[in-house]
Design a protein around this motif. Structure first.
Motif, mmCIF file in Angstrom:
data_model
loop_
_atom_site.group_PDB
_atom_site.id
_atom_site.type_symbol
_atom_site.label_atom_id
_atom_site.label_comp_id
_atom_site.label_asym_id
_atom_site.label_seq_id
_atom_site.Cartn_x
_atom_site.Cartn_y
_atom_site.Cartn_z
ATOM 1 N N LEU A 133 -33.039 -59.533 2.698
ATOM 2 C CA LEU A 133 -33.640 -58.202 2.582
ATOM 3 C C LEU A 133 -32.631 -57.157 3.054
ATOM 4 C CD1 LEU A 133 -36.362 -56.619 2.030
ATOM 5 C CD2 LEU A 133 -36.692 -56.705 4.519
ATOM 6 N N PRO A 134 -32.221 -56.226 2.187
ATOM 7 C CA PRO A 134 -31.244 -55.217 2.625
ATOM 8 C C PRO A 134 -31.907 -54.132 3.475
ATOM 9 C CG PRO A 134 -31.884 -54.777 0.368
ATOM 10 C CD PRO A 134 -32.601 -56.047 0.768
ATOM 11 N N ILE A 135 -31.136 -53.581 4.392
ATOM 12 C CA ILE A 135 -31.603 -52.469 5.210
ATOM 13 C C ILE A 135 -30.884 -51.201 4.754
ATOM 14 C CG2 ILE A 135 -31.888 -51.536 7.528
ATOM 15 C CD1 ILE A 135 -31.477 -54.382 8.607
ATOM 16 N N VAL A 136 -31.629 -50.177 4.433
ATOM 17 C CA VAL A 136 -31.050 -48.863 4.135
ATOM 18 C C VAL A 136 -31.130 -48.043 5.415
ATOM 19 C CG1 VAL A 136 -31.160 -46.810 2.696
ATOM 20 C CG2 VAL A 136 -31.814 -49.023 1.745
ATOM 21 N N TRP A 137 -29.976 -47.770 6.023
ATOM 22 C CA TRP A 137 -29.937 -47.034 7.283
ATOM 23 C C TRP A 137 -29.859 -45.532 7.011
ATOM 24 C CZ3 TRP A 137 -31.332 -49.590 11.354
ATOM 25 C CH2 TRP A 137 -31.032 -50.961 11.480
ATOM 26 N N LEU A 138 -30.719 -44.806 7.649
ATOM 27 C CA LEU A 138 -30.758 -43.355 7.493
ATOM 28 C C LEU A 138 -29.521 -42.707 8.095
ATOM 29 C CD1 LEU A 138 -32.302 -40.630 6.948
ATOM 30 C CD2 LEU A 138 -33.271 -40.896 9.234
ATOM 31 N N GLN A 139 -28.981 -41.736 7.382
ATOM 32 C CA GLN A 139 -27.995 -40.813 7.932
ATOM 33 C C GLN A 139 -28.503 -39.403 7.697
ATOM 34 O OE1 GLN A 139 -24.098 -41.550 6.304
ATOM 35 N NE2 GLN A 139 -23.657 -43.128 7.823
ATOM 36 N N ALA A 140 -28.306 -38.543 8.680
ATOM 37 C CA ALA A 140 -28.752 -37.164 8.536
ATOM 38 C C ALA A 140 -28.044 -36.507 7.356
ATOM 39 C CB ALA A 140 -28.491 -36.382 9.817
ATOM 40 N N ALA A 141 -28.778 -35.660 6.649
ATOM 41 C CA ALA A 141 -28.243 -34.964 5.476
ATOM 42 C C ALA A 141 -28.316 -33.460 5.695
ATOM 43 C CB ALA A 141 -29.047 -35.355 4.235
ATOM 44 N N ALA A 142 -27.625 -32.716 4.860
ATOM 45 C CA ALA A 142 -27.687 -31.256 4.952
ATOM 46 C C ALA A 142 -29.064 -30.739 4.551
ATOM 47 C CB ALA A 142 -26.606 -30.626 4.061
ATOM 48 N N GLU A 143 -29.719 -31.474 3.640
ATOM 49 C CA GLU A 143 -31.063 -31.085 3.204
ATOM 50 C C GLU A 143 -31.796 -32.338 2.747
ATOM 51 O OE1 GLU A 143 -33.245 -27.796 0.270
ATOM 52 O OE2 GLU A 143 -31.070 -27.786 0.589
ATOM 53 N N GLN A 144 -33.015 -32.499 3.206
ATOM 54 C CA GLN A 144 -33.774 -33.701 2.879
ATOM 55 C C GLN A 144 -35.231 -33.502 3.294
ATOM 56 O OE1 GLN A 144 -32.519 -37.276 4.991
ATOM 57 N NE2 GLN A 144 -32.828 -38.501 3.152
ATOM 58 N N GLY A 145 -36.129 -34.023 2.479
ATOM 59 C CA GLY A 145 -37.536 -33.999 2.845
ATOM 60 C C GLY A 145 -38.096 -32.616 3.125
ATOM 61 N N GLY A 146 -37.546 -31.600 2.490
ATOM 62 C CA GLY A 146 -38.012 -30.235 2.710
ATOM 63 C C GLY A 146 -37.405 -29.551 3.915
ATOM 64 N N LEU A 147 -36.468 -30.217 4.611
ATOM 65 C CA LEU A 147 -35.814 -29.628 5.779
ATOM 66 C C LEU A 147 -34.351 -29.327 5.475
ATOM 67 C CD1 LEU A 147 -37.109 -31.843 8.737
ATOM 68 C CD2 LEU A 147 -38.211 -29.894 7.625
ATOM 69 N N ARG A 148 -33.843 -28.302 6.143
ATOM 70 C CA ARG A 148 -32.433 -27.944 6.060
ATOM 71 C C ARG A 148 -31.801 -28.122 7.441
ATOM 72 N NH1 ARG A 148 -35.531 -25.057 3.028
ATOM 73 N NH2 ARG A 148 -36.093 -23.658 4.749
ATOM 74 N N ASN A 149 -30.691 -28.831 7.461
ATOM 75 C CA ASN A 149 -30.025 -29.214 8.700
ATOM 76 C C ASN A 149 -28.880 -28.248 8.981
ATOM 77 O OD1 ASN A 149 -28.626 -30.483 10.754
ATOM 78 N ND2 ASN A 149 -28.475 -32.462 9.728
ATOM 79 N N HIS A 150 -28.999 -27.468 10.061
ATOM 80 C CA HIS A 150 -27.986 -26.459 10.378
ATOM 81 C C HIS A 150 -26.987 -26.937 11.432
ATOM 82 C CE1 HIS A 150 -29.659 -23.098 7.993
ATOM 83 N NE2 HIS A 150 -30.809 -23.709 8.215
ATOM 84 N N TYR A 151 -26.926 -28.245 11.658
ATOM 85 C CA TYR A 151 -25.856 -28.779 12.505
ATOM 86 C C TYR A 151 -24.520 -28.401 11.886
ATOM 87 C CZ TYR A 151 -26.031 -32.022 16.504
ATOM 88 O OH TYR A 151 -26.046 -32.587 17.754
ATOM 89 N N ARG A 152 -23.503 -28.147 12.721
ATOM 90 C CA ARG A 152 -22.193 -27.773 12.176
ATOM 91 C C ARG A 152 -21.652 -28.855 11.246
ATOM 92 N NH1 ARG A 152 -21.592 -25.415 17.448
ATOM 93 N NH2 ARG A 152 -21.417 -23.155 17.248
ATOM 94 N N GLU A 153 -21.872 -30.114 11.628
ATOM 95 C CA GLU A 153 -21.543 -31.248 10.765
ATOM 96 C C GLU A 153 -22.830 -32.046 10.588
ATOM 97 O OE1 GLU A 153 -17.691 -33.287 11.551
ATOM 98 O OE2 GLU A 153 -17.655 -32.001 13.338
ATOM 99 N N PRO A 154 -23.602 -31.747 9.544
ATOM 100 C CA PRO A 154 -24.937 -32.332 9.410
ATOM 101 C C PRO A 154 -24.982 -33.849 9.538
ATOM 102 C CG PRO A 154 -24.662 -30.585 7.807
ATOM 103 C CD PRO A 154 -23.327 -30.781 8.449
ATOM 104 N N ALA A 155 -23.996 -34.549 9.007
ATOM 105 C CA ALA A 155 -24.019 -36.004 9.033
ATOM 106 C C ALA A 155 -23.847 -36.571 10.438
ATOM 107 C CB ALA A 155 -22.927 -36.566 8.119
#
Length: 253
Positions: free
Chosen positions: A74-96
């Motif tokens: 069973l493969p695992i898909v590991w989450l990484q933060a994105a610039a925009e996802q799920g209706g949210l916008r990530n304002h981290y200087r380096e979103p990932a």
């Protein structure tokens, strides 16, 4: 209830929190000790077989590799933060570079409150993140958690140790002084972020609290906050459940 089940994995610093989700229904959930993952694996075998696994990992690559080996094929898909996802916008200087657990918690928070929200994850470390009504993650802080603060004093001094103490207004023992010092520091950090977000938006921000030490902090926050406190179990898993429903790029580990 329809569709295949998804295994959700929150690999934290001290333990693995997991759930088996089918559509909007959480079939099972629990906590596993890293020292005995084989027992967790055996328990999973008795549950409906998941079609996929999604997770977030802040416990390091060795933990991720161990989990991948246990769950194979069973493969695992590991989450990484994105610039925009799920209706949210990530304002981290380096979103990932935003921690995957923080991003999952922010995504999960949106399911519980759609107004301005201070998202608090009270674990080994405590994160306090500001999320606007419009879906903008503005930023946040990381501080040592309740147990880590106490441990730091014990390790960094000769005589303090780890004495116990109750939550009181005026501490009158070393144990009370340490316990209440940690509680005031953590509560103060949350209140300051709540005030900053409210000042930024011109609206009163709600505090959403989750994590292993949520029960320790909740009474202090309830006494100090002028707005209702929302306590949520397994907020990271809530965010992963949303992503497991389809809003997640494929990135197998």
């Amino acid at each position: 209830m329809s569709g295949a089940a998804t295994l959700l994995l929150d690999a934290g610093n001290t333990r693995l929190k997991w759930a088996l989700q089918q559509g909007a229904v959480r079939l099972h959930q629990g906590v596993a000790d890293y020292a005995d993952l084989s027992a967790w694996q055996a328990g999973l075998a008795a549950l409906p077989a998941p079609a996929k696994a999604v997770g977030c990992n802040v416990a390091g690559p060795a933990r991720a590799a161990a989990l991948a080996a246990l769950l194979a094929p069973l493969p695992i898909v590991w989450l990484q933060a994105a610039a925009e996802q799920g209706g949210l916008r990530n304002h981290y200087r380096e979103p990932a570079r935003l921690g995957a657990d923080r991003w999952a918690a922010l995504l999960g928070a949106r399911r519980h409150h759609t107004g301005d929200t201070v998202v608090v994850m009270a674990g080994t470390a405590m994160t306090v993140d500001a999320l606007s009504r419009e879906g903008d993650f503005l930023g946040g802080i990381i501080v040592p958690g309740f147990r880590l603060m106490r441990a730091a004093l014990a390790q960094g001094t000769a005589d303090l140790g780890l004495p116990e103490g109750d939550a009181v207004d005026f501490p009158r023992s070393t144990g009370e002084a340490i316990v209440n010092g940690a509680l005031l520091a953590l509560t103060g950090a949350i209140l300051q972020m709540q005030q900053r977000l409210s000042q930024r938006t011109g609206r009163t921000a709600t505090v959403l609290l989750s994590g292993g030490d949520a029960d320790v902090l909740a009474p202090q926050l309830q006494a100090a906050l002028a707005v209702p406190l929302i306590a949520v179990d397994n907020l990271v898993l809530d965010g992963l459940a949303q992503l497991g429903a389809g809003d997640m790029p494929e990135q197998d580990a």
